[in-house]
Design a protein around this motif. Structure first.
Motif, PDB file in Angstrom:
ATOM      1  N   PHE C  56     -17.630   0.356 -32.700  1.00 40.94           N
ATOM      2  CA  PHE C  56     -16.512   0.451 -33.649  1.00 40.94           C
ATOM      3  C   PHE C  56     -16.018  -0.949 -33.998  1.00 40.94           C
ATOM      4  O   PHE C  56     -16.170  -1.886 -33.213  1.00 40.94           O
ATOM      5  CB  PHE C  56     -15.375   1.307 -33.080  1.00 40.94           C
ATOM      6  CG  PHE C  56     -14.713   0.745 -31.841  1.00 40.94           C
ATOM      7  CD1 PHE C  56     -15.325   0.826 -30.595  1.00 40.94           C
ATOM      8  CD2 PHE C  56     -13.457   0.138 -31.914  1.00 40.94           C
ATOM      9  CE1 PHE C  56     -14.714   0.308 -29.448  1.00 40.94           C
ATOM     10  CE2 PHE C  56     -12.835  -0.370 -30.775  1.00 40.94           C
ATOM     11  CZ  PHE C  56     -13.471  -0.289 -29.531  1.00 40.94           C
ATOM     12  N   ASP C  58     -12.699  -2.929 -34.870  1.00 41.16           N
ATOM     13  CA  ASP C  58     -11.269  -2.639 -34.684  1.00 41.16           C
ATOM     14  C   ASP C  58     -10.420  -3.185 -35.823  1.00 41.16           C
ATOM     15  O   ASP C  58     -10.937  -3.701 -36.822  1.00 41.16           O
ATOM     16  CB  ASP C  58     -10.802  -3.082 -33.292  1.00 41.16           C
ATOM     17  CG  ASP C  58     -10.523  -4.560 -33.190  1.00 41.16           C
ATOM     18  OD1 ASP C  58     -10.660  -5.287 -34.196  1.00 41.16           O
ATOM     19  OD2 ASP C  58     -10.151  -5.000 -32.082  1.00 41.16           O
ATOM     20  N   ASN C  82     -10.410   5.496 -34.494  1.00 41.36           N
ATOM     21  CA  ASN C  82     -10.456   4.042 -34.450  1.00 41.36           C
ATOM     22  C   ASN C  82      -9.173   3.547 -35.100  1.00 41.36           C
ATOM     23  O   ASN C  82      -9.043   3.557 -36.319  1.00 41.36           O
ATOM     24  CB  ASN C  82     -11.714   3.575 -35.191  1.00 41.36           C
ATOM     25  CG  ASN C  82     -11.915   2.081 -35.122  1.00 41.36           C
ATOM     26  OD1 ASN C  82     -11.232   1.384 -34.362  1.00 41.36           O
ATOM     27  ND2 ASN C  82     -12.841   1.576 -35.917  1.00 41.36           N
ATOM     28  N   LEU C  87     -10.266   2.284 -29.753  1.00 42.04           N
ATOM     29  CA  LEU C  87     -10.891   3.578 -30.038  1.00 42.04           C
ATOM     30  C   LEU C  87     -10.242   4.598 -29.116  1.00 42.04           C
ATOM     31  O   LEU C  87     -10.249   4.443 -27.890  1.00 42.04           O
ATOM     32  CB  LEU C  87     -12.393   3.490 -29.778  1.00 42.04           C
ATOM     33  CG  LEU C  87     -13.210   4.731 -30.118  1.00 42.04           C
ATOM     34  CD1 LEU C  87     -13.107   5.074 -31.600  1.00 42.04           C
ATOM     35  CD2 LEU C  87     -14.669   4.527 -29.734  1.00 42.04           C
TER      36      LEU C  87
END
Lengths: 428, 428, 428
Positions: C56, C58, C82, C87
Motif C-alpha cells: 500500500f 500511504d 488505506n 493500512l
C-alpha cells in the motif's frame, strides 16, 4: 468385493505398474486416423497410459508417436513444425523423424557428434480400421498387428469414434461387460415390455473362457417359448465385442423399419489412472450393406455422441459430470429410466458417478456380476503371467481374428451354439 | 494463539476425528425442507461432515438420508429414481427405503438371499423449523430432537435459509461469536455515530458458562447515561442466537419506521474440513407479528443473500472469493467500512480471506476475543468428554429449550439481568 | 543435464530454501509503481518468493509491503482501508504503518499494552525506475538499492511492464539467456535471410565471468565480411540486459524507417516455485531520444503484451497455455516459425510448455547451451557462498552500475571489445 491390493494392481496403468505392464504388451489405440488427416498436418497431443506423447503424420504418410518433449531442453513438440519428413522443435530447430532419430540440429556446428547420439523416445505405429495403434511394450515381445473383423472391414462398412470418460478404464470396461444393467440404465421405454431387454430383467449369464479372454452369454425369456440370447466377446485386455440384434435398435427408435445387421464394441484405453479414451466401433455384418450416412448419424446420436453432442474441438460430451449429464427429472418420471439422453451418456453417468477410481472393497456382488468377477480374475492372472516372464494370453492373432459377436432370438430348449454357429464367424 | 495440535482437534470433522465425533453427538441440519418440496421429488446430494449422502422424500413424505453410493457396485444414487416408497438405483434397479433396507433387487433371481442381507447406510432424520435434521452418531446415544424457540415457531413467523461458505466451520463460527467486529466490518454508515455499535467500538464482554454452552454479553456506552447491551447464546456445538434490537436494523436501513421484534442466528454446519453450510434463521419474538414478505426480502438482502444475490440454482453467493466479493473501493472510502455489500458477505470476505483453515498459532488475541477463547476451551473440553466415554454437554433439551437472546438499551448502572428478565425467555 | 538435487536447490524459492535464501539477498521487484497510483489508493496483493504480502502507498506516499494477514485473527489485509498513514484491517480496525507498527487497536481498551507489542511482518521498499523494489533478506545484509542504467533513466526515456508466466523462474530465465533460439522461435520471416539472426543459425558463444554475473557474446556471420555481435549481461541473480540493434527490430516490422537506439531486458521474479512475474524494461540509449508513445505501443505489441493482449484487469496474456497461445498452424506453415504472435508469447509457449518445473535430468545440452550451463554453475556457487555465511557476488553496485548491453555489426576480424568500447558504458 475385491482386495484393495488387487484393486491397485488392476487400476494403475503407468510405466512399471502391474496393469500398465500388461496393457503395454498389446497394441493399443493411440488416436483416430482422422486426427492426422493429411501428410505434414499439425501434430496432435496424445496422453496414453500416463505417458505424454505427440503424434504426427510425416511428408510420406508415416505416423510418428514420440515423447511430448524435445530431448534438448524439453520444449513441447506439440508446437513443432511437421515438415520434410520430420517434426522440428520450434525452440532451436532440432528435428526428429518417425523413428525418433535426430535428423537436423541447426543450432549446433554442422559437424556436431551429438546429432547421431540423440534419439527421442518413439513407439511403433500402425493404422488399422481408422485407428492409429501403437505398441508400448518391450520390442522383443511385439505381437502381430491388431487384426479384428472390424479393422479389416472397409471404411464404407465400418465406423469408429472416440470419447473421453473421466474415470479409470476398469470401471468403464466393467460397465460395458455388465449385461443386466441394459434392462435398467438403458430402458428408454418406461413401462413397455415390447423391447426384449425389458421383458426379462434378470438374465441368466454364462461365461466361457477362451484363448483371447472369454465369451459371455446372457439369456432372457422372450415369451412365446422363445429366448433372447446375446453372445459377447471380451477380448484381452480391454476390448468388448457385442452383437446388435437389429430389431432391438429399431424398437429403441420407435417403429422404424430400418434394418442393420452389424456388430459393435468399445476399447477402453487408459489416458491415465483417472481418465479413459473410449473407442467406439461398429461394423456391418453384411458385405452388401454399407453403413449409410443416416445410419452413422443416428447410431452415434443414439449413443449420445452425435455431431451436436460433443463440445466443439474436443472429444468430450456436452452432457457431462459438471452438469449432471443434463438429467431431466420429468423425462425420468415418464419416459426413460435415467432421464439422461444417450445410451453411452447413461453409462458415463453411472461409471463416472462412482468417482475416478471406484472403491471395490465396498461392493456387494451378485450372480448377475459373474462376467465382472471373471474379468478381474482373468486380468489378475495375466498380470501374474507377465510378472513371471511369461507371455500373457490373447496375443496370437489366430485366437481372435475370426470371432464375431451375435444377438438373436431362438426357441427355448435350442442350443445357441448350433443356432448361431454361422453367425459367430467373421465374414470380413 | 492455539497449539497446532488443538487446532487440528477442533477443525477436522470427518468420521473418527475428535471434532467429528463431537459434532455427530448432536442433531445437525442436513438440508432445508424446501429442497425436498414434495413426495417422490428428485433426490438431493448432501455432503455433511465429510460424508457423501443423498436425501429423498418418499411417497409417504418420510425423508431418507443414505449413502451417496449404491452398495451393489457404487453407482451414484443421486441419479436414482424416487418412486413407490424408495430410492431406486438406475444402474441395476436395486431399491432402498428410508431406513436403508433393500426392498427390491430386480436383476437377481427373485429368491436371492442377498436382498435381505444388503443394507445401505442411512441416518435418522426429522423435520423441525423448515430444516431436515439428522443424527450421525452412535444410535444408543441419540438425543431428543432439536427443540429451539425458532424451530417451534410456525412458518409464518420464522425464516430459514442457507449459504455455502468456503472455509472451515470454526473460523466461520468464531466470526459469528465475535462481537467487536460489528463496529468495524459491519459499519455501513461511515462517520456516523448514530448507530449504537459505532458509538463505542470497544465493548466490554462477559461470558457466562451455561448447561448448553454459554451466553455472552457485550456492553457499549450509548451516551446520555445509557448502555447498549447485547445478550447472545452460544448453543453447543455450532449454533449462535442473537437478539436483533429493532432500531438498529432500522438505522442500518436509514430512517425506515419498520419495526420487527425478533431473534436470529446461524448454525455453522461443516460440509467438510474446508467448506461450511451456514444455516440462517430468524424468528419473530412477538406472536402477533408474523414475518412479512417485505421483511423477509429486506432481511435476506441486507444480509447479502437476497433473491438476486445467489448464483441461480445454487446456495452460493454471486459476491464471492473469486471476484473479491465485488468490493467497491470508492464506497469503502465514502460510505461503508468494507466497501462490500451484504452484512454476511462482509463476514465471508473476512473468514474465507484467512484461507480454508486459519493458522491459529499466528494469532494475537486480546480482551475482545474472550468469547472465542472460551468457545475453543468449551469445545476442547467437550471433545475430551466424548473421548472419555462421557456425554458431551447441552444434549438435555430442557437446558436450552426456552432460551432467547436479546439486545436492548438500559440505564447505566442498571443490571441487564433484571431489565431483560422477561425478554430472555422464549414465548413460542 | 543437471543432478536432480542441484535442480531442486535451484528452483525452490520459498523461505529457507537454498535459492530462496540467495534471491532474498538482493533487492527484488515487488510490483510496478503504477499499481499504487496515488496516496491512500487501494492496497494490492503481492505474492513473492512463496510469501503472501500486501502493498500500500500511504497518505504521505511511502510504500508498505506487509504480511497479507492481520496478526490479530489473520483476516486478509487486502480488504483493508488505506487511510491516514496506515493500512487498517476491516475486521476489528487494527491499523499498521508502513514499518509494520500497530498504530491503532480500537476494539481494545485504549490503554492496552498489546498495541505496542504487536507488529506485522513488513519488508523495506524503494521505488526506482517505475518499480517498487523490496529486500526480504536479513536486515544486517541489506545491500544498497538497485541502481541500473534503466532505473536511473527518467520515465520519458524508459518503459517498464510486467506479465505473469506459469512456470518456474529458472526455465524462464534460461530461455532469456539462450541466444540461439532467436533464429528459430523468433523467426517471424520464414525463408528470409534478410534478418541478421536468420542469416546464421548457429552463433558462436562466449561467456565472460564478471563481478555481477557474466556477459555473454554471440557472434553470427553477417556476410560481406561482417559479423553481427550481441553483448548481453546476466546480472545476478535474475536479470538480463540486452542490446537492441535497431535495424533488427525495424526489419522485423518490415521496412519501417523508425530508429530507436536502446537497451532492454527482463527480471524473472519468482511468485512461487511454479509462477514467475516477468518484469520487462526498455531504456533509450540516447538522452536526446525519449521513448515515444508510438514506440512504446509498438514495442509492447511486438513482444505480445500490448494493450489488447492482456486479459483486462490482470497481467496475464490472452494468448496463454489454456488456449495453446492461439497458435495458427497456417501462419506457421507460411509466415512465422511458431505460428504464435508476440515475441515473448513465443517464449512463454516454449518455457511453460516444459511443465511448471522442467526435468533437467532429461536434457541433452550442446555447445549452444554454454550460457545456460554457466548460469546454473554461477547460481549454485552463489547458493553455496550464502550457505557458508559469505556474501554472494554482485551486491556491490559499482560492479554493475555502469554496464550497458549492445548489439552491432563489425567487420570480421575486428574485436568487438574495441569496436563497442564506448557503447558498452551507461550514459544515464
Amino acid at each position: 468385493m475385491l482386495k484393495p491390493e488387487d484393486n491397485e494392481r488392476l487400476v494403475r496403468v503407468g510405466p512399471g505398474k502391474p496393469a500398465g505392464k500388461l496393457l503395454r504388451r498389446y497394441w493399443q489405440p493411440a488416436l483416430l486416423s482422422e486426427e492426422l488427416p493429411e501428410n505434414d498436418c499439425p501434430p496432435v497431443r496424445v496422453r496414453l497410459l500416463c505417458e505424454d506423447l505427440v503424434a504426427f503424420r510425416d511428408t510420406e504418410g508415416r505416423i510418428g508417436l514420440v515423447d511430448a518433449y524435445c530431448p534438448h531442453r524439453r520444449a513441447a513438440l506439440f508446437f513443432g513444425r511437421n515438415e520434410e519428413c520430420g517434426l522440428r522443435c520450434v525452440y532451436h530447430g532440432w528435428k526428429f523423424n518417425v523413428d525418433g532419430d535426430c535428423v537436423d540440429m541447426p543450432n549446433e556446428p554442422s559437424d556436431t557428434p551429438m546429432k547421431a547420439r540423440v534419439k527421442i523416445l518413439g513407439y511403433p505405429t500402425i493404422e488399422r480400421g481408422g485407428v492409429v495403434w501403437t505398441y508400448m511394450g518391450p520390442r522383443e515381445h511385439m505381437p502381430e498387428p491388431p487384426d479384428f473383423e472390424w479393422t479389416r472391414a472397409p471404411a464404407t462398412h465400418r465406423l469408429v469414434s472416440k470419447t473421453v470418460e473421466e474415470c479409470n478404464y476398469l470401471q468403464a470396461m466393467e460397465g460395458g461387460l455388465d449385461t443386466s444393467h441394459a434392462s435398467f440404465a438403458h430402458n428408454n421405454h418406461l413401462g413397455s415390455k415390447n423391447t426384449l431387454r425389458n421383458a426379462d430383467t434378470a438374465p441368466r449369464s454364462e461365461v466361457e473362457l477362451t484363448d483371447y479372454g472369454y465369451r459371455y452369454i446372457s439369456t432372457r425369456n422372450a415369451g412365446e417359448g422363445r429366448c433372447y440370447v446375446r453372445v459377447y466377446h471380451y477380448v484381452m485386455p480391454n476390448q468388448q465385442m457385442r452383437g446388435a440384434f437389429t430389431p432391438l435398435l429399431t424398437n429403441l427408435n420407435g417403429d422404424d423399419p430400418y434394418v442393420m445387421p452389424k456388430s459393435d464394441g468399445h476399447l477402453w484405453v487408459p489416458i491415465d489412472d483417472e481418465h479413459t479414451m473410449v473407442y467406439n466401433w461398429a461394423c456391418s455384418s453384411d458385405q452388401s450393406v454399407p453403413l449409410s450416412p443416416e445410419f452413422r448419424d443416428r447410431w452415434e446420436t443414439w449413443a449420445g455422441r452425435g455431431a451436436n453432442d460433443l463440445i466443439p474441438g474436443t472429444y468430450r460430451l456436452k452432457r457431462n459430470r459438471s452438469n449432471d449429464y443434463l438429467i431431466d427429472r420429468k423425462i425420468q418420471k415418464t419416459q426413460t429410466f435415467t432421464g439422461i439422453t444417450g445410451i453411452n451418456t447413461q453409462d458415463y453417468a453411472l461409471q463416472e458417478g462412482m468417482g475416478p477410481i471406484v472403491d471395490r472393497s465396498k461392493e456387494h456382488l451378485g450372480s448377475s456380476d459373474k462376467a465382472i468377477v471373471i474379468l478381474r480374475r482373468v486380468m489378475l492372472e495375466a498380470i501374474r503371467a507377465v510378472e513371471r516372464g511369461e507371455m500373457p494370453p490373447g496375443l496370437a492373432p489366430e485366437s481372435h481374428r475370426y470371432i464375431r459377436p451375435y444377438d438373436g432370438v431362438i426357441a427355448s430348449g435350442t442350443r445357441w451354439q448350433e443356432s448361431f454357429a454361422k453367425e459367430l464367424v467373421a465374414k470380413w
